[in-house]
Scaffold this motif. Structure first.
Motif, short mmCIF file in Angstrom:
data_model
loop_
_atom_site.label_atom_id
_atom_site.label_comp_id
_atom_site.label_asym_id
_atom_site.label_seq_id
_atom_site.Cartn_x
_atom_site.Cartn_y
_atom_site.Cartn_z
N ASP A 25 -31.00 7.92 8.90
CA ASP A 25 -29.73 8.19 9.56
C ASP A 25 -28.68 7.13 9.28
O ASP A 25 -27.49 7.41 9.28
N ILE A 26 -29.10 5.88 9.07
CA ILE A 26 -28.14 4.79 8.88
C ILE A 26 -28.79 3.72 8.01
O ILE A 26 -29.98 3.45 8.16
N PRO A 27 -28.06 3.12 7.08
CA PRO A 27 -28.66 2.06 6.26
C PRO A 27 -28.86 0.78 7.09
O PRO A 27 -28.11 0.52 8.01
N MET A 28 -29.86 0.01 6.72
CA MET A 28 -30.16 -1.24 7.41
C MET A 28 -29.58 -2.40 6.61
O MET A 28 -29.75 -2.45 5.40
N TYR A 29 -28.90 -3.32 7.27
CA TYR A 29 -28.32 -4.49 6.63
C TYR A 29 -28.83 -5.75 7.31
O TYR A 29 -29.20 -5.73 8.47
N GLU A 30 -28.82 -6.83 6.56
CA GLU A 30 -29.32 -8.10 7.09
C GLU A 30 -28.39 -9.22 6.63
O GLU A 30 -27.88 -9.20 5.52
N ILE A 31 -28.18 -10.19 7.52
CA ILE A 31 -27.40 -11.38 7.18
C ILE A 31 -28.34 -12.57 7.27
O ILE A 31 -28.96 -12.79 8.31
N ILE A 32 -28.44 -13.33 6.18
CA ILE A 32 -29.33 -14.49 6.12
C ILE A 32 -28.48 -15.74 5.94
O ILE A 32 -27.64 -15.82 5.05
N ASN A 33 -28.73 -16.72 6.77
CA ASN A 33 -28.00 -17.99 6.74
C ASN A 33 -28.70 -18.95 5.78
O ASN A 33 -29.81 -19.40 6.03
N LEU A 34 -28.02 -19.27 4.67
CA LEU A 34 -28.55 -20.22 3.69
C LEU A 34 -27.74 -21.51 3.67
O LEU A 34 -27.50 -22.11 2.63
N THR A 35 -27.30 -21.94 4.86
CA THR A 35 -26.67 -23.25 5.02
C THR A 35 -27.68 -24.13 5.74
O THR A 35 -28.61 -23.62 6.36
N PRO A 36 -27.50 -25.45 5.72
CA PRO A 36 -28.50 -26.32 6.33
C PRO A 36 -28.47 -26.37 7.86
O PRO A 36 -29.25 -27.09 8.47
N HIS A 37 -27.59 -25.61 8.49
CA HIS A 37 -27.47 -25.66 9.95
C HIS A 37 -27.31 -24.25 10.51
O HIS A 37 -26.90 -23.33 9.81
N ASP A 38 -27.66 -24.08 11.78
CA ASP A 38 -27.47 -22.80 12.45
C ASP A 38 -25.97 -22.52 12.58
O ASP A 38 -25.17 -23.45 12.70
N ILE A 39 -25.61 -21.25 12.58
CA ILE A 39 -24.21 -20.86 12.71
C ILE A 39 -24.06 -19.95 13.91
O ILE A 39 -24.78 -18.95 14.04
N ASN A 40 -23.13 -20.32 14.79
CA ASN A 40 -22.83 -19.50 15.96
C ASN A 40 -21.60 -18.66 15.69
O ASN A 40 -20.51 -19.20 15.47
N LEU A 41 -21.77 -17.34 15.71
CA LEU A 41 -20.65 -16.42 15.60
C LEU A 41 -20.15 -16.15 17.01
O LEU A 41 -20.90 -15.62 17.85
N LEU A 42 -18.92 -16.56 17.28
CA LEU A 42 -18.37 -16.48 18.63
C LEU A 42 -17.61 -15.17 18.80
O LEU A 42 -16.52 -14.99 18.25
N LEU A 43 -18.19 -14.25 19.54
CA LEU A 43 -17.54 -13.00 19.86
C LEU A 43 -16.88 -13.14 21.23
O LEU A 43 -17.17 -14.09 21.97
N GLU A 44 -16.04 -12.22 21.58
CA GLU A 44 -15.29 -12.34 22.84
C GLU A 44 -16.20 -12.49 24.06
O GLU A 44 -15.92 -13.26 24.96
N ASP A 45 -17.30 -11.76 24.06
CA ASP A 45 -18.18 -11.80 25.23
C ASP A 45 -19.62 -12.13 24.89
O ASP A 45 -20.53 -11.87 25.67
N ASP A 46 -19.84 -12.72 23.73
CA ASP A 46 -21.21 -13.00 23.31
C ASP A 46 -21.20 -14.01 22.17
O ASP A 46 -20.17 -14.25 21.56
N ILE A 47 -22.35 -14.59 21.90
CA ILE A 47 -22.54 -15.50 20.76
C ILE A 47 -23.77 -15.02 20.01
O ILE A 47 -24.83 -14.81 20.60
N ILE A 48 -23.62 -14.85 18.70
CA ILE A 48 -24.76 -14.49 17.85
C ILE A 48 -25.07 -15.73 17.01
O ILE A 48 -24.20 -16.24 16.32
#
Length: 170
Positions: free
Chosen positions: A62-85
């Motif tokens: 029904d829907i393709p699956m996508y993945e985001i992989i962090n290849l930097t030496p540190h964790d990355i926080n994606l700051l959304l309006e009401d959440d952090i990924i």
């Protein structure tokens, strides 16, 4: 659990992009917006705490699956309006660098920096995006479509980066 407000904003953006695509004859715009829709769908999947449901859903075709992989030496926080990924570091992609003395400016040595091969970056694969450093993305500019860099950083009072508000392509 999925925060309904964030998912609604993502869905609203997808609807807008689909509207623009249907109304456009510019193939570059259409291609770029389709890639953004893929990325937004990826964020929805990552944002959802119950990823197993998404995997089962995608297996039905029904829907393709996508993945985001962090290849930097540190964790990355994606700051959304009401959440952090948080994208945990899963390795490091680096560029070989060589410096050689080029000349002197008064008594100050000026070096020439040359970039070589990229190390630690898997081959491009459909449905997978990699967060990499600016240097890695810049060296591979125009050669790959799966590389993301952080953009719109947020800093604490000491000037240290604590997260970002999005990703960009070079």
């Amino acid at each position: 659990m999925v925060k309904d407000a964030t998912i609604k904003k993502i869905n609203d953006r997808i609807s807008y992009l689909e509207w623009v695509i249907n109304d456009s004859n510019n193939q570059d715009v259409i291609k770029a917006y389709k890639k953004e829709i893929e990325f937004l769908n990826t964020l929805k999947i990552i944002h959802d705490a119950d990823v197993k449901d998404w995997i089962n859903y995608t297996k039905k075709g029904d829907i393709p699956m996508y993945e985001i992989i962090n290849l930097t030496p540190h964790d990355i926080n994606l700051l959304l309006e009401d959440d952090i990924i948080t994208f945990k570091s899963k390795g490091v992609a680096r560029v070989q660098q060589k410096e050689s003395l080029d000349e002197y400016f008064d008594r100050i040595p000026l070096y020439k920096k040359e970039y070589g091969e990229v190390e630690g970056l898997p081959e491009e694969e459909e449905g997978i995006y990699y967060i990499v450093s600016f240097v890695v993305a810049n060296v591979l500019k125009g050669k790959r479509n799966d590389l993301l860099i952080v953009t719109k950083p947020e800093r604490n009072k000491d000037g240290q980066t604590i997260g970002c508000y999005g990703f960009a392509r070079i």
